[in-house]
Design an enzyme around this catalytic site. Structure first.
Site, mmCIF file in Angstrom:
data_model
loop_
_atom_site.group_PDB
_atom_site.id
_atom_site.type_symbol
_atom_site.label_atom_id
_atom_site.label_comp_id
_atom_site.label_asym_id
_atom_site.label_seq_id
_atom_site.Cartn_x
_atom_site.Cartn_y
_atom_site.Cartn_z
ATOM 1 N N VAL A 143 -0.802 4.495 11.002
ATOM 2 C CA VAL A 143 0.616 4.217 11.229
ATOM 3 C C VAL A 143 1.053 4.442 12.675
ATOM 4 O O VAL A 143 2.157 4.094 13.045
ATOM 5 C CB VAL A 143 1.514 5.055 10.292
ATOM 6 C CG1 VAL A 143 1.333 4.615 8.855
ATOM 7 C CG2 VAL A 143 1.234 6.538 10.455
ATOM 8 N N GLY A 144 0.195 5.038 13.502
ATOM 9 C CA GLY A 144 0.586 5.320 14.889
ATOM 10 C C GLY A 144 0.880 4.050 15.663
ATOM 11 O O GLY A 144 0.240 3.028 15.447
ATOM 12 N N CYS A 145 1.895 4.115 16.558
ATOM 13 C CA CYS A 145 2.267 2.927 17.335
ATOM 14 C C CYS A 145 1.459 2.801 18.625
ATOM 15 O O CYS A 145 1.387 1.730 19.215
ATOM 16 C CB CYS A 145 3.748 2.953 17.680
ATOM 17 S SG CYS A 145 4.769 2.465 16.289
ATOM 18 N N ILE A 146 0.913 3.914 19.099
ATOM 19 C CA ILE A 146 0.196 3.849 20.379
ATOM 20 C C ILE A 146 -1.240 4.319 20.188
ATOM 21 O O ILE A 146 -1.470 5.353 19.601
ATOM 22 C CB ILE A 146 0.878 4.699 21.465
ATOM 23 C CG1 ILE A 146 2.288 4.179 21.705
ATOM 24 C CG2 ILE A 146 0.073 4.642 22.769
ATOM 25 C CD1 ILE A 146 3.119 5.034 22.601
#
Lengths: 105, 155
Positions: A102-105
């Site tokens: 789920v991390g964006c980066i």
């Protein structure tokens, strides 16, 4: 809910092909799952990433994004993309039978 | 999934810290999804790939209502640097990479990075002024050629 056939088992997956029940996963599924991802030759380095994703999920309940995966596993970002051109964290998570990172980066 | 996005071209036109991160995050996120991504740096966005500039980008403290800071205070000498330092600390705390690390990440992830020819001419910037990860300095026409068949995102 959709299901997919893996070595004779019916496995529940979501619309992106991620396992709904990570407990149903087994290493025996990996060659077939990898081949579905277009990975022609499953190398020890692929296994390292897949097992790392699995371990991270089991320890923390979530799989890391590409940058965290690289930082924690020590495998360079460039190599991760060479191993999994369609998105290292996403594809390795799908093969490892764990939810999408789920991390964006 | 028949409408899945397979390619994005992201235009980065701003030179403020808060103006450049969204485009870079979108580009990196695209690569993580297996989507082809290219970034086109134009006007003040060119600072992002300028070796002399990228470590010195600032948060805009004037004309930025999102900061909830009086414009008069935002315009005082040093305030922009101070707010930038606070922002950088916050970002480090959230494990958001600094610009240098982010550019390396994008390059390693296979994101194409391009400078805008007109902006380079306008600011007197040459290939030597740009980070080595930049593939080329290209015209608008070449950009559209590169972007063909994908989505274009302007930031």
């Amino acid at each position: 809910m959709q299901t997919t056939q893996l070595t004779g088992h019916d496995i529940a997956v979501n619309d992106e092909g991620f396992f709904l029940n990570p407990d149903e996963w087994s290493e025996a599924f990996v060659p077939e799952l990898a081949s579905r991802e277009g990975i022609a030759e499953l190398t020890p380095r692929h296994w390292e990433v897949i097992r790392f994703m699995r371990k991270a999920y089991e320890e923390r309940g979530g799989a890391p994004s590409v940058r965290a995966l690289s930082k924690e596993s020590g495998i360079p970002v460039k190599e991760l993309y060479a191993l999994f051109p369609k998105g290292p964290a996403k594809v390795a998570a799908r093969i490892a039978g764990v939810p999408k990172p789920v991390g964006c980066i | 999934m028949d409408t899945a996005i397979t390619k994005v071209s992201i235009i980065v036109s701003k030179g403020s810290l808060e103006g450049v991160y969204p485009g870079l995050i979108m580009a990196n996120g695209a690569r993580a999804e297996g989507i082809e991504a290219n970034c086109f740096f134009t006007f003040f966005g060119l600072d992002v790939i300028n070796v002399h500039r990228y470590e010195h980008l600032k948060v805009a403290t004037v004309g930025n209502p999102g900061l909830h800071m009086a414009t008069l205070i935002g315009g005082l000498p040093g305030v922009s640097s101070l707010v930038t330092r606070m922002m950088e600390q916050k970002m480090e705390h959230s494990d958001i990479p600094n610009l240098g690390e982010f550019l390396a990440l994008l390059s390693d992830a296979g994101c194409g990075m391009y400078g805008c020819r007109a902006s380079c001419e306008l600011f007197g910037v040459t290939r030597e002024d740009l980070i080595p990860e930049v593939k080329d300095i290209i015209s608008v026409g070449e950009f559209y050629h590169l972007a063909a068949g994908g989505e274009i995102i302007f930031t």
